[in-house]
Design a protein around this motif. Structure first.
Motif, mmCIF file in Angstrom:
data_model
loop_
_atom_site.group_PDB
_atom_site.id
_atom_site.type_symbol
_atom_site.label_atom_id
_atom_site.label_comp_id
_atom_site.label_asym_id
_atom_site.label_seq_id
_atom_site.Cartn_x
_atom_site.Cartn_y
_atom_site.Cartn_z
ATOM 1 N N THR A 18 0.860 -1.174 0.000
ATOM 2 C CA THR A 18 0.000 0.000 0.000
ATOM 3 C C THR A 18 0.897 1.224 0.000
ATOM 4 O OG1 THR A 18 -1.699 -1.161 1.243
ATOM 5 C CG2 THR A 18 -1.787 1.239 1.253
ATOM 6 N N ALA A 20 1.038 5.533 -0.173
ATOM 7 C CA ALA A 20 0.293 6.797 -0.034
ATOM 8 C C ALA A 20 1.258 7.886 0.382
ATOM 9 C CB ALA A 20 -0.821 6.652 0.987
ATOM 10 N N SER A 24 5.069 3.718 2.390
ATOM 11 C CA SER A 24 4.750 2.371 1.909
ATOM 12 C C SER A 24 4.748 1.426 3.093
ATOM 13 C CB SER A 24 5.775 1.908 0.879
ATOM 14 O OG SER A 24 5.615 0.523 0.604
ATOM 15 N N LYS A 111 1.085 3.677 12.155
ATOM 16 C CA LYS A 111 0.883 5.123 12.193
ATOM 17 C C LYS A 111 2.168 5.823 11.807
ATOM 18 C CE LYS A 111 -2.752 5.253 15.708
ATOM 19 N NZ LYS A 111 -3.175 5.802 17.019
ATOM 20 N N LYS A 115 -0.836 9.488 11.181
ATOM 21 C CA LYS A 115 -1.759 9.015 10.172
ATOM 22 C C LYS A 115 -1.662 7.514 10.050
ATOM 23 C CE LYS A 115 -3.203 9.758 5.390
ATOM 24 N NZ LYS A 115 -2.941 10.487 4.141
ATOM 25 N N GLU A 116 -2.822 6.842 9.964
ATOM 26 C CA GLU A 116 -2.855 5.392 9.915
ATOM 27 C C GLU A 116 -2.686 4.882 8.491
ATOM 28 O OE1 GLU A 116 -6.377 3.954 11.737
ATOM 29 O OE2 GLU A 116 -5.742 4.464 13.781
ATOM 30 N N TYR A 117 -1.877 3.821 8.368
ATOM 31 C CA TYR A 117 -1.679 3.117 7.095
ATOM 32 C C TYR A 117 -1.859 1.633 7.374
ATOM 33 C CZ TYR A 117 0.417 7.443 5.397
ATOM 34 O OH TYR A 117 0.640 8.739 5.039
ATOM 35 N N LYS A 118 -2.638 0.950 6.516
ATOM 36 C CA LYS A 118 -2.935 -0.459 6.712
ATOM 37 C C LYS A 118 -2.220 -1.310 5.669
ATOM 38 C CE LYS A 118 -7.495 0.112 8.840
ATOM 39 N NZ LYS A 118 -8.916 -0.285 8.791
ATOM 40 N N THR A 119 -1.754 -2.480 6.132
ATOM 41 C CA THR A 119 -1.177 -3.448 5.189
ATOM 42 C C THR A 119 -2.298 -4.286 4.616
ATOM 43 O OG1 THR A 119 -0.896 -5.181 6.834
ATOM 44 C CG2 THR A 119 0.882 -3.572 6.651
#
Length: 357
Positions: A18, A20, A24, A111, A115-119
């Protein structure tokens, strides 16, 4: 069941990364199928700018990532610099499960600066072993504890060390016997007291007085002891052999002192003593006392100011004695070294033998 299988296949072919805004996050599983109780690793990788704060998921050992899948261990993060503006952070989770099933591991949430990032979600299938219940004879129960085989290569050092110990003991016994045969050379320092001649003579006369020999009927013994005391004093004081001289010879040597009164009194004493000893002459008691006083006066008038002294005499050893003394010293040193070596070997052999048993 069909829905679960469809979801598992879908997750298997799902995108693994992912991206953004320059961040990554990615999760990879080492093996998507394991047997019950086995372990597999999930590596969580985050690529983010250097100035961003990265907060990894707060999992720890024994946490459940999903019902049925447990975290065994969380491996320490590994940070790698990609370039001046970007870095990569990796963390590995070891997972296990004890229930046969197909599991969907939810996405990990990372985070980055708040900001949250999901795998991507992951799939894990836990497989059990098939047991042939119809042919139980092919399975065997646990075996008994077996003894280790005897290996000469393990025991040979202990054997040779024990042999060396026995050899040292034999040498030690031989040296001990030699030490007993060579008797020690004892060199004692003698302390000799030098008592002035007049002190020895006066002490002897005091003893005669204490025994009251001047009043005794045995006049011969009295005059013999008195004249012997005077002769010994004269010999030591004036340096000539008065013990072997006659009265006339002693008086002749003493005339060099030029004190005729003193010599006359001494002459009378010696002549009286000769008459008593050889002519059986009997004296009166007051005459015995007078001769005793004359003897004391003669000693007092001729004595020197010499004081009592002590002299240390160290005996000198012969060459043979010196050789025996050195030999005994060497033997004692060797016996001490052998004793230390034997004790060390015994401890070494016992310790290693216990380790091999």
């Amino acid at each position: 069941m069909i829905k679960r299988l469809f979801t598992f296949i879908l997750l298997t072919i799902a995108p693994l990364c992912t991206f953004a805004q320059g961040v990554s996050v990615e999760a990879k599983i080492d093996s998507m199928a394991i047997y019950i109780g086995e372990q597999t690793g999930v590596t969580l990788t985050v690529i983010a700018p250097q100035d961003k704060v990265v907060q990894m998921p707060a999992f720890k050992a024994r946490d459940m990532v999903c019902p049925g899948v447990e975290i065994v261990e969380v491996v320490k993060d590994d940070t790698t610099k990609i370039d001046d503006a970007t870095r990569q952070i990796s963390r590995k989770y070891l997972l296990t499960s004890f229930d046969e099933n197909a599991y969907v591991i939810p996405a990990f949430v990372v985070k980055v600066s708040g900001k949250e990032y999901k795998t991507n979600p992951l799939a894990l299938k836990v497989i059990t072993l098939d047991v042939d219940t119809l042919n139980l004879n092919q399975f065997f129960g646990p075996k008994d504890v077996q003894n280790n085989p005897f290996l000469w290569s393990e025991w040979s050092p202990l054997f040779w060390m024990s042999f060396l110990m026995l050899l040292l003991v034999a040498i030690g016994i031989y040296l001990y016997v030699r030490l007993k045969q060579n008797k020690p050379i004892i060199s004692r320092i003698l302390i000799v007291k030098h008592i002035p001649a007049h002190q020895k003579a006066l002490t002897a006369i005091d003893k005669i007085k204490q025994e009251k020999m001047q009043n005794s009927e045995d006049q011969k013994t009295y005059y013999t002891r008195l004249t012997d005391t005077l002769r010994s004093y004269i010999e030591e004081r004036f340096g000539f052999n008065a013990m072997e001289m006659t009265t006339t010879e002693i008086i002749a040597h003493l005339k060099e002192t030029k004190d005729n009164k003193m010599i006359q009194e001494l002459r009378e004493l010696f002549e009286t003593a000769d008459l008593v000893k050889f002519a059986k002459y009997s004296t009166l008691i007051n005459e015995n006392d007078l001769n005793l006083v004359n003897a004391i006066n003669f000693i007092d008038q001729t004595k020197t100011e010499e004081k009592e002294t002590e002299e240390k005499i160290i005996p000198k050893l012969s060459k043979d004695d010196e050789r025996i003394k050195e030999s005994r010293k060497v033997i004692k040193v060797l016996l001490g070294l052998i004793a230390v070596a034997v004790v060390f070997i015994i401890c070494f052999v016992l310790y290693n033998a216990l380790m091999l048993l």
